[in-house]
Design a protein around this motif. Sequence first.
Motif, PDB file in Angstrom:
ATOM      1  N   VAL A 255     -51.859 -19.805 -26.438  1.00 37.26           N
ATOM      2  CA  VAL A 255     -52.426 -21.038 -26.993  1.00 37.26           C
ATOM      3  C   VAL A 255     -52.348 -22.089 -25.896  1.00 37.26           C
ATOM      4  N   TRP A 256     -53.468 -22.739 -25.615  1.00 35.70           N
ATOM      5  CA  TRP A 256     -53.526 -23.562 -24.401  1.00 35.70           C
ATOM      6  C   TRP A 256     -52.555 -24.725 -24.434  1.00 35.70           C
ATOM      7  N   THR A 257     -52.286 -25.299 -25.607  1.00 36.28           N
ATOM      8  CA  THR A 257     -51.359 -26.427 -25.652  1.00 36.28           C
ATOM      9  C   THR A 257     -49.933 -25.997 -25.351  1.00 36.28           C
ATOM     10  N   ASP A 258     -49.592 -24.741 -25.649  1.00 38.41           N
ATOM     11  CA  ASP A 258     -48.290 -24.194 -25.244  1.00 38.41           C
ATOM     12  C   ASP A 258     -48.272 -23.962 -23.736  1.00 38.41           C
ATOM     13  N   MET A 259     -49.339 -23.352 -23.219  1.00 43.39           N
ATOM     14  CA  MET A 259     -49.428 -23.028 -21.798  1.00 43.39           C
ATOM     15  C   MET A 259     -49.337 -24.280 -20.921  1.00 43.39           C
ATOM     16  N   ALA A 260     -49.966 -25.355 -21.371  1.00 42.77           N
ATOM     17  CA  ALA A 260     -50.041 -26.569 -20.551  1.00 42.77           C
ATOM     18  C   ALA A 260     -48.944 -27.574 -20.873  1.00 42.77           C
ATOM     19  N   GLY A 261     -48.024 -27.226 -21.777  1.00 43.88           N
ATOM     20  CA  GLY A 261     -46.919 -28.118 -22.067  1.00 43.88           C
ATOM     21  C   GLY A 261     -47.299 -29.339 -22.876  1.00 43.88           C
ATOM     22  N   LEU A 262     -48.315 -29.220 -23.723  1.00 44.17           N
ATOM     23  CA  LEU A 262     -48.723 -30.338 -24.569  1.00 44.17           C
ATOM     24  C   LEU A 262     -48.064 -30.272 -25.937  1.00 44.17           C
ATOM     25  N   THR A 263     -47.686 -29.086 -26.356  1.00 42.79           N
ATOM     26  CA  THR A 263     -47.050 -28.903 -27.659  1.00 42.79           C
ATOM     27  C   THR A 263     -45.690 -29.585 -27.673  1.00 42.79           C
ATOM     28  N   GLY A 264     -45.407 -30.310 -28.738  1.00 39.01           N
ATOM     29  CA  GLY A 264     -44.105 -30.956 -28.869  1.00 39.01           C
ATOM     30  C   GLY A 264     -43.123 -30.079 -29.626  1.00 39.01           C
ATOM     31  N   GLY A 265     -41.842 -30.353 -29.479  1.00 39.20           N
ATOM     32  CA  GLY A 265     -40.830 -29.623 -30.215  1.00 39.20           C
ATOM     33  C   GLY A 265     -40.625 -28.211 -29.692  1.00 39.20           C
ATOM     34  N   LYS A 266     -40.112 -27.349 -30.576  1.00 39.38           N
ATOM     35  CA  LYS A 266     -39.788 -25.987 -30.188  1.00 39.38           C
ATOM     36  C   LYS A 266     -41.052 -25.146 -30.070  1.00 39.38           C
ATOM     37  N   VAL A 267     -41.146 -24.363 -29.008  1.00 39.87           N
ATOM     38  CA  VAL A 267     -42.285 -23.463 -28.813  1.00 39.87           C
ATOM     39  C   VAL A 267     -41.770 -22.029 -28.800  1.00 39.87           C
ATOM     40  N   PRO A 268     -42.615 -21.057 -29.114  1.00 41.95           N
ATOM     41  CA  PRO A 268     -42.185 -19.656 -29.127  1.00 41.95           C
ATOM     42  C   PRO A 268     -41.619 -19.228 -27.780  1.00 41.95           C
ATOM     43  N   ARG A 269     -40.648 -18.321 -27.805  1.00 44.34           N
ATOM     44  CA  ARG A 269     -39.980 -17.886 -26.570  1.00 44.34           C
ATOM     45  C   ARG A 269     -40.912 -17.117 -25.646  1.00 44.34           C
ATOM     46  N   PHE A 270     -42.002 -16.538 -26.190  1.00 44.90           N
ATOM     47  CA  PHE A 270     -42.886 -15.737 -25.352  1.00 44.90           C
ATOM     48  C   PHE A 270     -43.885 -16.581 -24.570  1.00 44.90           C
ATOM     49  N   THR A 271     -43.888 -17.886 -24.795  1.00 42.49           N
ATOM     50  CA  THR A 271     -44.807 -18.739 -24.047  1.00 42.49           C
ATOM     51  C   THR A 271     -44.177 -19.168 -22.723  1.00 42.49           C
ATOM     52  N   ALA A 275     -47.521 -26.423 -16.941  1.00 43.44           N
ATOM     53  CA  ALA A 275     -47.650 -27.852 -16.655  1.00 43.44           C
ATOM     54  C   ALA A 275     -46.856 -28.577 -17.734  1.00 43.44           C
ATOM     55  N   ASN A 276     -46.789 -29.907 -17.626  1.00 44.29           N
ATOM     56  CA  ASN A 276     -46.123 -30.714 -18.655  1.00 44.29           C
ATOM     57  C   ASN A 276     -47.061 -31.854 -19.027  1.00 44.29           C
ATOM     58  N   LEU A 277     -48.156 -31.502 -19.697  1.00 37.55           N
ATOM     59  CA  LEU A 277     -49.168 -32.493 -20.019  1.00 37.55           C
ATOM     60  C   LEU A 277     -48.664 -33.521 -21.020  1.00 37.55           C
ATOM     61  N   ARG A 278     -47.726 -33.144 -21.859  1.00 35.75           N
ATOM     62  CA  ARG A 278     -47.189 -34.120 -22.816  1.00 35.75           C
ATOM     63  C   ARG A 278     -46.525 -35.275 -22.075  1.00 35.75           C
ATOM     64  N   GLN A 279     -45.758 -34.942 -21.048  1.00 36.32           N
ATOM     65  CA  GLN A 279     -45.115 -35.969 -20.244  1.00 36.32           C
ATOM     66  C   GLN A 279     -46.147 -36.769 -19.457  1.00 36.32           C
ATOM     67  N   THR A 280     -47.120 -36.058 -18.873  1.00 39.31           N
ATOM     68  CA  THR A 280     -48.147 -36.720 -18.061  1.00 39.31           C
ATOM     69  C   THR A 280     -48.962 -37.699 -18.901  1.00 39.31           C
ATOM     70  N   LEU A 281     -49.406 -37.262 -20.070  1.00 34.97           N
ATOM     71  CA  LEU A 281     -50.200 -38.134 -20.938  1.00 34.97           C
ATOM     72  C   LEU A 281     -49.377 -39.295 -21.468  1.00 34.97           C
ATOM     73  N   GLY A 282     -48.124 -39.018 -21.797  1.00 34.16           N
ATOM     74  CA  GLY A 282     -47.253 -40.100 -22.270  1.00 34.16           C
ATOM     75  C   GLY A 282     -47.043 -41.155 -21.201  1.00 34.16           C
TER      76      GLY A 282
END
Length: 305
Positions: A255-271, A275-282
Amino acid sequence: MTLQAAQEQSARSSDGDKAGKTEKADKADKADKALYGGTSTRRITVHDIAAAKRRGEKWPMLTAYDAMTASVFDEAGIPVVLVGDSMGNCHLGYETTVPVTLDEIAILSAAVVRGTRRALVVGDLPFGSYQEGAVQALRSATRLVKEAGVGAIKLEGGERSLPQTEMLVRAGIPVMSHLGLTPQSVNTMGYRVQGRGDEAAHRLLRDAKAAQDAGAFAVVLELVPAELAAEVTRSLDIPTIGIGAGPDTDAQVLVWTDMAGLTGGKVPRFTKQYANLRQTLGDAARAFADEVSGGTFPQPEHAFH
């Protein structure tokens, strides 16, 4: 050197030149046909996916839900883009994929198709759009093909979805099957690894072979033990696409939001975050807000007179 020896040497040299040219042509042909990194600019089809399996080529797949993101992935060379019902969790704000509607899938699939030129776009059939049977599945899939322009559809289930798969394939609609953890069944199976134990493993392998026999061109394996996923991959002539299924599948999807670090909170261990787009956008949003509140944006060069 005798005349005969000279002729033999010339023949060997000619054969060597031909072999060299053939090898170069083969390499160029392989580079052109490669799913990822290939030089061909035409739209990828399920025939290209089948050829990659025969070549032993591994390839990436990402989800996308809008034209702009899809265009970025297309330009990056991602050969297959999935408009997944994962949009429910990471795009539409639902707690699960279950509430996602066919209308929502159709609208966002059309946007992804418009944003891509080369990638094969696969549209997900959401919960409730194919479970009634083959006729409902054909009606739903036809909408995604005709209205959105997708090149294939994905549906969950092995043996339980065989009538739907067979109907769609007969109608000329390519089908990607989805086995293992099937998120649309979250209310009955939860979010846990599938295929553990001999009985469950045999059932999943049987489902995968049944999907292939029904005409599916690929099988997604989600949250499946790595050893089982490897066995399924060896057993099938069609490619397997892993997500939480180890390294031995033919392809991998995230899932692209997991791959790019946009998803917040806990993400599945297999991802894995690339990148850290959540930090960048914030950071960008805070910098904009600080300049507005401080009166430093806009500057004269941002105004018209």
